[in-house]
Scaffold this motif. Sequence first.
Motif, PDB file in Angstrom:
ATOM      1  N   LEU A   1      12.948  13.211   3.036  1.00 56.91           N
ATOM      2  CA  LEU A   1      12.473  12.485   4.843  1.00 56.91           C
ATOM      3  C   LEU A   1      12.524  13.311   5.465  1.00 56.91           C
ATOM      4  N   SER A   2      11.758  13.826   5.957  1.00 56.86           N
ATOM      5  CA  SER A   2      11.834  14.777   7.459  1.00 56.86           C
ATOM      6  C   SER A   2      11.031  14.163   8.537  1.00 56.86           C
ATOM      7  N   ILE A   3      12.106  14.033   9.471  1.00 57.43           N
ATOM      8  CA  ILE A   3      11.115  14.113  11.742  1.00 57.43           C
ATOM      9  C   ILE A   3      11.016  15.508  11.838  1.00 57.43           C
ATOM     10  N   ILE A   4      10.182  15.211  12.883  1.00 59.38           N
ATOM     11  CA  ILE A   4       9.408  16.533  13.055  1.00 59.38           C
ATOM     12  C   ILE A   4       8.806  15.952  14.416  1.00 59.38           C
ATOM     13  N   SER A   5       9.590  16.110  15.851  1.00 57.39           N
ATOM     14  CA  SER A   5       9.032  16.134  16.975  1.00 57.39           C
ATOM     15  C   SER A   5       8.191  17.328  17.674  1.00 57.39           C
ATOM     16  N   ASP A   6       7.248  17.107  18.343  1.00 52.40           N
ATOM     17  CA  ASP A   6       7.053  18.810  20.083  1.00 52.40           C
ATOM     18  C   ASP A   6       6.175  17.398  21.387  1.00 52.40           C
ATOM     19  N   THR A   7       5.614  18.134  22.055  1.00 54.60           N
ATOM     20  CA  THR A   7       6.018  17.178  23.050  1.00 54.60           C
ATOM     21  C   THR A   7       5.353  16.027  23.055  1.00 54.60           C
ATOM     22  N   ASN A   8       4.339  15.773  22.002  1.00 57.90           N
ATOM     23  CA  ASN A   8       3.325  14.615  22.455  1.00 57.90           C
ATOM     24  C   ASN A   8       3.784  13.937  21.128  1.00 57.90           C
ATOM     25  N   LYS A   9       4.036  13.614  20.169  1.00 55.34           N
ATOM     26  CA  LYS A   9       4.417  13.628  19.164  1.00 55.34           C
ATOM     27  C   LYS A   9       5.501  13.389  18.234  1.00 55.34           C
ATOM     28  N   VAL A  10       6.254  11.751  17.226  1.00 57.81           N
ATOM     29  CA  VAL A  10       7.040  12.795  16.077  1.00 57.81           C
ATOM     30  C   VAL A  10       6.378  11.905  14.972  1.00 57.81           C
ATOM     31  N   ILE A  11       6.562  12.776  13.808  1.00 59.94           N
ATOM     32  CA  ILE A  11       6.235  12.689  12.806  1.00 59.94           C
ATOM     33  C   ILE A  11       7.515  11.682  11.634  1.00 59.94           C
ATOM     34  N   VAL A  12       6.979  10.554  11.086  1.00 62.16           N
ATOM     35  CA  VAL A  12       7.853  10.601   9.651  1.00 62.16           C
ATOM     36  C   VAL A  12       7.296  10.577   8.835  1.00 62.16           C
ATOM     37  N   LYS A  13       7.656  11.730   7.893  1.00 60.27           N
ATOM     38  CA  LYS A  13       7.258  12.257   6.357  1.00 60.27           C
ATOM     39  C   LYS A  13       8.353  11.154   4.789  1.00 60.27           C
ATOM     40  N   ASN A  14       7.764  11.140   4.481  1.00 51.22           N
ATOM     41  CA  ASN A  14       8.430  11.044   3.297  1.00 51.22           C
ATOM     42  C   ASN A  14       7.904  11.507   2.472  1.00 51.22           C
ATOM     43  N   ASN A  15       8.671  11.703   0.788  1.00 53.98           N
ATOM     44  CA  ASN A  15       8.006  11.405  -0.018  1.00 53.98           C
ATOM     45  C   ASN A  15       7.506   9.857  -1.603  1.00 53.98           C
ATOM     46  N   VAL A  16       6.442   9.277  -1.631  1.00 56.14           N
ATOM     47  CA  VAL A  16       6.281   8.054  -2.174  1.00 56.14           C
ATOM     48  C   VAL A  16       6.822   8.353  -3.890  1.00 56.14           C
ATOM     49  N   GLN A  17       7.644   7.156  -4.112  1.00 56.44           N
ATOM     50  CA  GLN A  17       8.418   6.623  -5.719  1.00 56.44           C
ATOM     51  C   GLN A  17       8.632   5.513  -5.165  1.00 56.44           C
ATOM     52  N   LEU A  18       7.377   4.799  -5.315  1.00 52.64           N
ATOM     53  CA  LEU A  18       7.528   3.155  -4.599  1.00 52.64           C
ATOM     54  C   LEU A  18       8.826   2.956  -6.228  1.00 52.64           C
ATOM     55  N   LYS A  19       9.522   1.729  -5.277  1.00 57.07           N
ATOM     56  CA  LYS A  19      10.307   0.952  -6.223  1.00 57.07           C
ATOM     57  C   LYS A  19       9.569   0.228  -7.293  1.00 57.07           C
ATOM     58  N   SER A  20       9.969   0.301  -8.142  1.00 53.73           N
ATOM     59  CA  SER A  20       9.321  -0.873  -9.616  1.00 53.73           C
ATOM     60  C   SER A  20       8.964  -2.518  -9.466  1.00 53.73           C
ATOM     61  N   GLN A  21      10.222  -3.028  -8.968  1.00 57.40           N
ATOM     62  CA  GLN A  21      10.006  -4.435  -8.436  1.00 57.40           C
ATOM     63  C   GLN A  21      10.062  -3.875  -6.755  1.00 57.40           C
ATOM     64  N   LYS A  22       9.654  -4.403  -5.916  1.00 55.68           N
ATOM     65  CA  LYS A  22       8.327  -3.595  -4.388  1.00 55.68           C
ATOM     66  C   LYS A  22       9.080  -4.962  -3.912  1.00 55.68           C
ATOM     67  N   PRO A  23       9.630  -5.139  -3.022  1.00 49.76           N
ATOM     68  CA  PRO A  23      10.238  -5.824  -1.846  1.00 49.76           C
ATOM     69  C   PRO A  23       9.278  -6.488  -0.891  1.00 49.76           C
TER      70      PRO A  23
END
Length: 348
Positions: free
Chosen positions: A283-305
């Motif tokens: 998980l990463s959170i990156i910001s600059d003067t105009n935006k915030v980017i939240v990024k994570n790798n996708v490894q979905l749970k077998s039983q979707k919530p």
Amino acid sequence: MILLERNYKWLPPILSFVISLILFVFTYWAASKEFMIREMLGYPITYLYFIYFNGTVYLSIKLSKFFYNIKYFQIHTNTRLFVELMSLFAMSFIFFYVTLITSSVMSGRGDAIIFTKNNTIIGVFQGLVLLLYSSLTITQDFLNKWRQSSIEISELQKQKLRAENRALQAHLNPHFLFNSLNVLISEIDYDPKSAKRFALDLSTIYRYVLNSKDKELVSFKEEWEVMQGYIHLHQVRLGEGLIFESEIHKDSLDKKIPPLSLQLLLENCFKHNQATLRKPLHLSIISDTNKVIVKNNVQLKSQKPESYNIGLKYLNDSFHHIDSNATVKIEQNENEFIVEIPLLTIDK
């Protein structure tokens, strides 16, 4: 404001009377060989004409309200406008001849010929002028109703966003709190010092949720400080199953976002993805003067919530409601899920 509204109520009748006076003077000047204002004021038809013109304008407003309350015309607005204008023209033309007949009877010329070519032309001309002026009055009434409806819709949208915000906050309570309390109990026996920080972070998060429930905007700095505690709680719970990194630009801290924007994105990440020692969640959170980017790798749970569709939609609506140009960008592929939210400079 109340004083201005009271003064404004007198403007349409005064304007209607002035127009009727100008129109009658013009008609009298065109029809009379010897134009004299003093004589004009002595004729009964002068006052009958004022009653005719201003009465027709008044009735046109009542007519507009009458058609507005008919359900069929509320749906078919074009038909309503056509019927309304034709009814107004017919009413004006008939009232014009009623005025002429009344004037003839009052002046003792009951046998005078009323239905002449000139009178018909004048009647049509008067009807068209009244039609034009009343159309402006009807249009003004329509715009006032449209403005009032826009205000009501805007207020309903605000209430809807507040309700959705409270719904998201309520969703935070049972799931997140249950997991956090279980971790806290374990930490008390295993590491009392860590348990104390865990409890403080948990308290800070819920205090923030309560304090921000009636706010439209908070500073990114305020949200980020609380969300660091939120991430720490998950780091304690997941251990090496969570790998987190951040890069926050100092100029982004004074910008604004709707409260709990980051929390919603982070919760979405933890809710849908596995986070184990063998398959850590990046998980990463990156910001600059105009935006915030939240990024994570996708490894979905077998039983979707259970999915709460109001989440990302609420977030986008919140930004768009404050700034029509602000949008939440979502990018997803097989490996990554990326959400970009704008940073606002609006002071509210």
